[in-house]
Every structure is written in structure tokens, then in C-alpha cells.
Design a protein around this motif. Structure first.
Motif, PDB file in Angstrom:
ATOM      1  N   MET A 100       0.831  -1.208   0.000  1.00 55.91           N
ATOM      2  CA  MET A 100       0.000   0.000   0.000  1.00 55.91           C
ATOM      3  C   MET A 100       0.862   1.252   0.000  1.00 55.91           C
ATOM      4  SD  MET A 100      -2.879  -1.340   2.633  1.00 55.91           S
ATOM      5  CE  MET A 100      -4.134  -0.101   2.489  1.00 55.91           C
ATOM      6  N   ARG A 101       1.954   1.236   0.759  1.00 54.06           N
ATOM      7  CA  ARG A 101       2.857   2.405   0.780  1.00 54.06           C
ATOM      8  C   ARG A 101       3.465   2.666  -0.587  1.00 54.06           C
ATOM      9  NH1 ARG A 101       5.520   0.847   6.460  1.00 54.06           N
ATOM     10  NH2 ARG A 101       3.944   1.795   7.785  1.00 54.06           N
ATOM     11  N   GLU A 102       3.780   1.602  -1.308  1.00 52.70           N
ATOM     12  CA  GLU A 102       4.315   1.761  -2.663  1.00 52.70           C
ATOM     13  C   GLU A 102       3.225   2.240  -3.616  1.00 52.70           C
ATOM     14  OE1 GLU A 102       6.739   2.101  -5.783  1.00 52.70           O
ATOM     15  OE2 GLU A 102       7.359   1.782  -3.702  1.00 52.70           O
ATOM     16  N   TRP A 103       2.044   1.655  -3.519  1.00 53.55           N
ATOM     17  CA  TRP A 103       0.945   2.021  -4.404  1.00 53.55           C
ATOM     18  C   TRP A 103       0.571   3.490  -4.258  1.00 53.55           C
ATOM     19  CZ3 TRP A 103      -3.975   3.707  -2.922  1.00 53.55           C
ATOM     20  CH2 TRP A 103      -4.906   3.818  -3.962  1.00 53.55           C
ATOM     21  N   ILE A 104       0.533   3.981  -3.007  1.00 59.72           N
ATOM     22  CA  ILE A 104       0.062   5.347  -2.766  1.00 59.72           C
ATOM     23  C   ILE A 104       1.006   6.373  -3.394  1.00 59.72           C
ATOM     24  CG2 ILE A 104       1.174   5.835  -0.556  1.00 59.72           C
ATOM     25  CD1 ILE A 104      -1.495   6.996   0.381  1.00 59.72           C
ATOM     26  N   LYS A 105       2.273   6.008  -3.596  1.00 59.09           N
ATOM     27  CA  LYS A 105       3.232   6.942  -4.207  1.00 59.09           C
ATOM     28  C   LYS A 105       2.912   7.220  -5.671  1.00 59.09           C
ATOM     29  CE  LYS A 105       7.054   5.877  -1.141  1.00 59.09           C
ATOM     30  NZ  LYS A 105       8.407   5.317  -1.030  1.00 59.09           N
ATOM     31  N   HIS A 106       2.026   6.440  -6.248  1.00 63.82           N
ATOM     32  CA  HIS A 106       1.659   6.622  -7.652  1.00 63.82           C
ATOM     33  C   HIS A 106       0.279   7.252  -7.798  1.00 63.82           C
ATOM     34  CE1 HIS A 106       5.106   4.126  -8.847  1.00 63.82           C
ATOM     35  NE2 HIS A 106       4.812   3.434  -7.756  1.00 63.82           N
ATOM     36  N   GLN A 107      -0.287   7.719  -6.688  1.00 60.46           N
ATOM     37  CA  GLN A 107      -1.643   8.269  -6.691  1.00 60.46           C
ATOM     38  C   GLN A 107      -1.640   9.725  -6.234  1.00 60.46           C
ATOM     39  OE1 GLN A 107      -3.658   6.043  -8.048  1.00 60.46           O
ATOM     40  NE2 GLN A 107      -1.982   4.583  -7.891  1.00 60.46           N
ATOM     41  N   VAL A 108      -2.739  10.396  -6.442  1.00 62.78           N
ATOM     42  CA  VAL A 108      -3.004  11.722  -5.881  1.00 62.78           C
ATOM     43  C   VAL A 108      -4.222  11.555  -4.978  1.00 62.78           C
ATOM     44  CG1 VAL A 108      -3.665  14.096  -6.385  1.00 62.78           C
ATOM     45  CG2 VAL A 108      -2.076  12.923  -7.898  1.00 62.78           C
ATOM     46  N   MET A 109      -4.040  11.835  -3.686  1.00 61.09           N
ATOM     47  CA  MET A 109      -5.095  11.562  -2.715  1.00 61.09           C
ATOM     48  C   MET A 109      -5.502  12.841  -1.983  1.00 61.09           C
ATOM     49  SD  MET A 109      -5.117   8.198  -3.069  1.00 61.09           S
ATOM     50  CE  MET A 109      -5.669   7.190  -1.736  1.00 61.09           C
ATOM     51  N   VAL A 110      -6.792  13.012  -1.770  1.00 57.23           N
ATOM     52  CA  VAL A 110      -7.303  14.147  -0.991  1.00 57.23           C
ATOM     53  C   VAL A 110      -7.038  13.871   0.486  1.00 57.23           C
ATOM     54  CG1 VAL A 110      -9.361  15.438  -0.344  1.00 57.23           C
ATOM     55  CG2 VAL A 110      -9.053  14.682  -2.701  1.00 57.23           C
ATOM     56  N   HIS A 111      -6.526  14.853   1.191  1.00 56.68           N
ATOM     57  CA  HIS A 111      -6.188  14.689   2.604  1.00 56.68           C
ATOM     58  C   HIS A 111      -7.005  15.586   3.517  1.00 56.68           C
ATOM     59  CE1 HIS A 111      -3.003  12.262   4.486  1.00 56.68           C
ATOM     60  NE2 HIS A 111      -2.797  11.898   3.236  1.00 56.68           N
ATOM     61  N   GLY A 112      -7.907  16.347   2.971  1.00 55.36           N
ATOM     62  CA  GLY A 112      -8.758  17.176   3.810  1.00 55.36           C
ATOM     63  C   GLY A 112      -9.480  18.217   2.998  1.00 55.36           C
ATOM     64  N   VAL A 113     -10.546  18.717   3.576  1.00 52.96           N
ATOM     65  CA  VAL A 113     -11.301  19.808   2.977  1.00 52.96           C
ATOM     66  C   VAL A 113     -11.626  20.779   4.102  1.00 52.96           C
ATOM     67  CG1 VAL A 113     -13.508  18.572   3.180  1.00 52.96           C
ATOM     68  CG2 VAL A 113     -13.276  20.433   1.540  1.00 52.96           C
ATOM     69  N   TYR A 114     -11.422  22.072   3.861  1.00 45.18           N
ATOM     70  CA  TYR A 114     -11.584  23.102   4.884  1.00 45.18           C
ATOM     71  C   TYR A 114     -12.416  24.247   4.318  1.00 45.18           C
ATOM     72  CZ  TYR A 114      -7.557  20.539   6.619  1.00 45.18           C
ATOM     73  OH  TYR A 114      -6.714  19.536   7.037  1.00 45.18           O
ATOM     74  N   LEU A 115     -13.531  24.527   4.957  1.00 45.65           N
ATOM     75  CA  LEU A 115     -14.361  25.663   4.538  1.00 45.65           C
ATOM     76  C   LEU A 115     -13.784  26.935   5.138  1.00 45.65           C
ATOM     77  CD1 LEU A 115     -18.012  24.345   4.822  1.00 45.65           C
ATOM     78  CD2 LEU A 115     -16.926  25.247   2.792  1.00 45.65           C
ATOM     79  N   GLY A 116     -13.440  27.900   4.288  1.00 50.15           N
ATOM     80  CA  GLY A 116     -13.000  29.202   4.774  1.00 50.15           C
ATOM     81  C   GLY A 116     -14.187  30.085   5.114  1.00 50.15           C
ATOM     82  N   SER A 117     -15.296  29.844   4.422  1.00 50.28           N
ATOM     83  CA  SER A 117     -16.562  30.540   4.646  1.00 50.28           C
ATOM     84  C   SER A 117     -17.628  29.706   3.941  1.00 50.28           C
ATOM     85  CB  SER A 117     -16.520  31.959   4.066  1.00 50.28           C
ATOM     86  OG  SER A 117     -16.721  31.940   2.671  1.00 50.28           O
ATOM     87  N   PRO A 118     -18.896  30.049   4.064  1.00 49.62           N
ATOM     88  CA  PRO A 118     -19.902  29.302   3.306  1.00 49.62           C
ATOM     89  C   PRO A 118     -19.735  29.416   1.789  1.00 49.62           C
ATOM     90  CG  PRO A 118     -20.942  30.450   5.122  1.00 49.62           C
ATOM     91  CD  PRO A 118     -19.517  30.945   5.049  1.00 49.62           C
ATOM     92  N   ARG A 119     -18.872  30.340   1.319  1.00 50.40           N
ATOM     93  CA  ARG A 119     -18.719  30.568  -0.120  1.00 50.40           C
ATOM     94  C   ARG A 119     -17.475  29.946  -0.738  1.00 50.40           C
ATOM     95  NH1 ARG A 119     -19.634  36.672   0.666  1.00 50.40           N
ATOM     96  NH2 ARG A 119     -17.443  36.325   0.876  1.00 50.40           N
TER      97      ARG A 119
END
Length: 188
Positions: A100-119
Motif C-alpha cells: 500500500m505504501r508503494e501504491w500510494i506513491k503513484h496516486q493523488v489523494m485528498v487529505h482534507g477539505v476546509y471551509l473558509g466561509s460558506p462561499r
């Protein structure tokens, strides 16, 4: 955490600071063991808006608690690519964790989403350079997806966000983590 996928609850609840449920959303648990290993979900709230994203997905989901309106936005950047799941349970030699550690190096993964405001919101994305070193990049977008900015990969990681204040983590030459606090100014 060891729960069989058949027994995992199909709904995740968002609670406020008093413990009251303010919103919920359905989760479709993947059938493949590889996909279940990356079925993490991230959420952030601002005002009555809840944003959620999955580790192995480029779709951000929104829900307005006050109106029950739901909508999505798809993350896009020139370095984004679809997740490429292995056709079988193997990826290189070694244990499943090593594979899995090797596989993940070939991917682009989302690590979080942060709302700065409702917009507007910031999505944190993990990717790797040619040497296998982790890098971070950010996609800043309006919640309706009409305006979007994607950064180039950078060494620091967005750790948390409160309103327009971003808390970044970086590692210095000694291996110590350094917290950097910055104000986010969005100009479309």
C-alpha cells in the motif's frame, strides 16, 4: 477499525459542540479491500454549510443544514488524475502495508477539505515527486465550483483552518515540525 464492511453503519453523522446531530450523509462503503483501506472521510463546517470529502475521491459534497440543500463540486487541477486501483490484491513485493505504501506513491489523494466561509473552501491534496517524496498541493474553490485556483506542489501541509486563518505544518532540517500560521486572502 476492524468492522466488517457489512456491519459498518451506512450513515455518518456530523455533531455540533453540544453533541447534537446537525447533519448526516450516506456513505457507500467500497467492496474491494484496497478501496476500503482508503475510505477515510474529511469534513469541515462554516455557518450552516457542511463540506465532506473522501481520501480516494475528487468529489467534495456540500450540505446546507438550514435548507437541506445538497450539491457537489469536482476537484480539478492539471496534476490531478483518477485513482488507479490494482486489479488484484498485490502491488509489488512485501506485506500488504508495504504494498500500500508503494501504491500510494503513484496516486493523488485528498487529505482534507476546509471551509473558509460558506462561499469558498480549500482542499488539501497529497502527491509524490519522482523521488518518492511526499508533497502537498491546494485547490481553492468557491463552493459552487465557478472559480478555482490550484497551487503547485509545496513541502508544507495545511493542518487546520479556522475561518481565513490557515495552520501549516512543515518539517525543518532537524526533523522537527514547525507550525506556521497564515491568513488566507482569496481574490477571484
Amino acid at each position: 477499525g476492524g468492522i466488517p464492511v457489512e456491519a459498518a453503519p451506512p450513515v455518518i453523522y456530523e455533531l455540533d459542540s453540544t453533541g447534537l446531530g446537525r447533519a448526516s450523509y450516506r456513505v457507500e462503503w467500497p467492496k474491494s479491500a484496497w478501496q476500503r483501506s482508503f475510505a477515510n472521510h474529511f469534513s469541515s463546517a462554516s455557518g450552516s454549510i457542511l463540506a465532506t470529502a473522501g481520501y480516494a475521491s475528487n468529489v467534495v459534497r456540500f450540505k446546507d443544514w438550514s435548507t437541506d440543500r445538497e450539491w457537489t463540486d469536482t476537484l480539478r487541477a492539471r496534476w490531478m488524475k483518477p485513482i488507479e486501483w490494482p486489479e488484484n490484491e498485490q502491488y509489488g513485493a512485501g506485506t500488504k502495508i508495504e504494498q500500500m505504501r508503494e501504491w500510494i506513491k503513484h496516486q493523488v489523494m485528498v487529505h482534507g477539505v476546509y471551509l473558509g466561509s460558506p462561499r469558498w473552501y480549500v482542499a488539501l491534496v497529497q502527491l509524490y515527486d519522482d523521488a518518492g517524496e511526499v508533497q502537498w498541493a491546494y485547490i481553492v474553490s468557491t463552493t459552487d465550483g465557478r472559480a478555482r485556483i490550484a497551487t503547485d506542489p509545496v513541502p508544507h501541509r495545511l493542518h487546520a483552518m479556522r475561518g481565513d486563518t490557515a495552520y501549516l505544518l512543515d518539517e525543518d532540517e532537524s526533523g522537527n515540525y514547525v507550525l506556521d500560521v497564515r491568513r488566507v486572502r482569496v481574490r477571484w
